[in-house]
Design an enzyme around this catalytic site. Structure first.
Site, PDB file in Angstrom:
ATOM      1  N   HIS A  97      -7.282   8.998  10.954  1.00 20.99           N
ATOM      2  CA  HIS A  97      -6.953   7.574  10.860  1.00 20.99           C
ATOM      3  C   HIS A  97      -5.458   7.307  10.723  1.00 20.99           C
ATOM      4  O   HIS A  97      -5.050   6.222  10.333  1.00 20.99           O
ATOM      5  CB  HIS A  97      -7.726   6.927   9.701  1.00 20.99           C
ATOM      6  CG  HIS A  97      -9.196   6.861   9.948  1.00 20.99           C
ATOM      7  ND1 HIS A  97     -10.135   6.840   8.941  1.00 20.99           N
ATOM      8  CD2 HIS A  97      -9.895   6.818  11.111  1.00 20.99           C
ATOM      9  CE1 HIS A  97     -11.344   6.786   9.458  1.00 20.99           C
ATOM     10  NE2 HIS A  97     -11.226   6.778  10.775  1.00 20.99           N
ATOM     11  N   ARG A 120       0.826  -1.210   0.000  1.00 22.40           N
ATOM     12  CA  ARG A 120       0.000   0.000   0.000  1.00 22.40           C
ATOM     13  C   ARG A 120       0.863   1.264   0.000  1.00 22.40           C
ATOM     14  O   ARG A 120       0.575   2.221  -0.705  1.00 22.40           O
ATOM     15  CB  ARG A 120      -0.935   0.022   1.213  1.00 22.40           C
ATOM     16  CG  ARG A 120      -2.096  -0.954   1.113  1.00 22.40           C
ATOM     17  CD  ARG A 120      -3.119  -0.673   2.192  1.00 22.40           C
ATOM     18  NE  ARG A 120      -3.764   0.601   1.979  1.00 22.40           N
ATOM     19  CZ  ARG A 120      -4.313   1.336   2.942  1.00 22.40           C
ATOM     20  NH1 ARG A 120      -4.267   0.928   4.193  1.00 22.40           N
ATOM     21  NH2 ARG A 120      -4.895   2.487   2.659  1.00 22.40           N
ATOM     22  N   CYS A 143      12.212  -1.262  16.179  1.00 19.68           N
ATOM     23  CA  CYS A 143      12.407   0.074  16.727  1.00 19.68           C
ATOM     24  C   CYS A 143      13.892   0.336  16.975  1.00 19.68           C
ATOM     25  O   CYS A 143      14.559  -0.460  17.647  1.00 19.68           O
ATOM     26  CB  CYS A 143      11.631   0.210  18.036  1.00 19.68           C
ATOM     27  SG  CYS A 143      11.893   1.769  18.893  1.00 19.68           S
TER      28      CYS A 143
END
Length: 252
Positions: free
Chosen positions: A116, A67, A151
């Site tokens: 969102h 995406r 992370c």
């Protein structure tokens, strides 16, 4: 209808826009709902829930990287540019968006409220680390990486900084959106189904506080019953024609 809409826009002293997937569909970003929605190929419970991510983060990340790659190639269309122009004119005070792309900002909009999240932003599942991959210049490298993203601060798994099904909207963004809606004398509702709550309350709040609702959509939606004006059509085409009339009125 366009003439009436232009008059409302020009008369407005505090307009906001409330946009959904329909405004970005013309830029090549598939909608979740609608004829060619992404969920025709993938069930949302498989790809966009915390449970799905916990069960198979590789599958979820492969979908979101796909995406990201798709959306980064998209470009703003005339509807995005129209809203940015209205902001420069001082008429539009903010864009409240349900999409997770960057097209409003790319078109020049400055005051954008993301309900969102943002698909180009990642956040840690353990600590407070967040990063916008486009802004940091790491998007290309991130998309090419095959391992699960970790992370850099604590080593925990990173996730997309978007709102998944079953998750609450970010409180700060929602409070800001509601405050804007209470103040607005006009809301331009563009390309949204109007069925996703609590976001869909925003046009209703404008209406309850005496503001006008203009809806631009290819079909009737959950917002249509409260709209003062419903203009059927593609967002880019309608907004381009609307802006022509607005400019004439302002310069006339």
């Amino acid at each position: 209808m366009l003439e009436e809409a232009a008059k409302l826009v020009v008369k407005s002293r505090f307009a906001i826009a409330f946009t959904g997937a329909g405004i970005s569909a013309e830029s090549g970003v598939p909608t979740f709902r609608g004829f060619n929605g992404l969920w025709k190929k993938h069930r949302p419970e498989e790809l966009a829930t915390p449970e799905a991510f916990e069960k198979d983060p590789h599958l979820v990340w492969s979908f979101y990287k796909w995406r990201m790659d798709l959306i980064r190639k998209a470009r703003p269309n005339p509807a995005h540019y129209a809203l940015a122009e209205l902001e420069r004119m001082g008429i539009l005070k903010a864009v409240v968006m349900q999409n997770v792309d960057d097209l409003h900002r790319e078109a020049g909009s400055r005051n954008v409220v993301e309900l969102h999240g943002n698909i180009f932003r990642v956040r840690c599942t353990s600590c407070s680390y967040k990063e916008n991959l486009k802004e940091s210049g790491r998007l290309e490298a991130f998309l090419a990486e095959r391992d699960l993203p970790k992370c850099p601060r604590c080593g925990s798994l990173l996730r997309p900084d978007v709102v998944w099904f079953g998750e609450p909207l970010p409180r700060k963004a929602l409070e800001e959106a509601f405050k804007l809606a209470e103040t607005a004398d006009l809301v331009l509702v563009i390309g949204t189904s109007g069925v996703v709550y609590p976001a869909a309350y925003i046009p209703q709040i404008v209406k309850e506080h005496g503001g006008k609702v203009i809806e631009v959509n290819t079909e009737r939606s959950g917002i249509t019953p409260i709209a003062d004006l419903f203009i059927r059509g593609r967002a880019g085409e309608v907004m381009e024609r609307l802006m022509e009339k607005v400019r004439v009125m302002l310069n006339g």
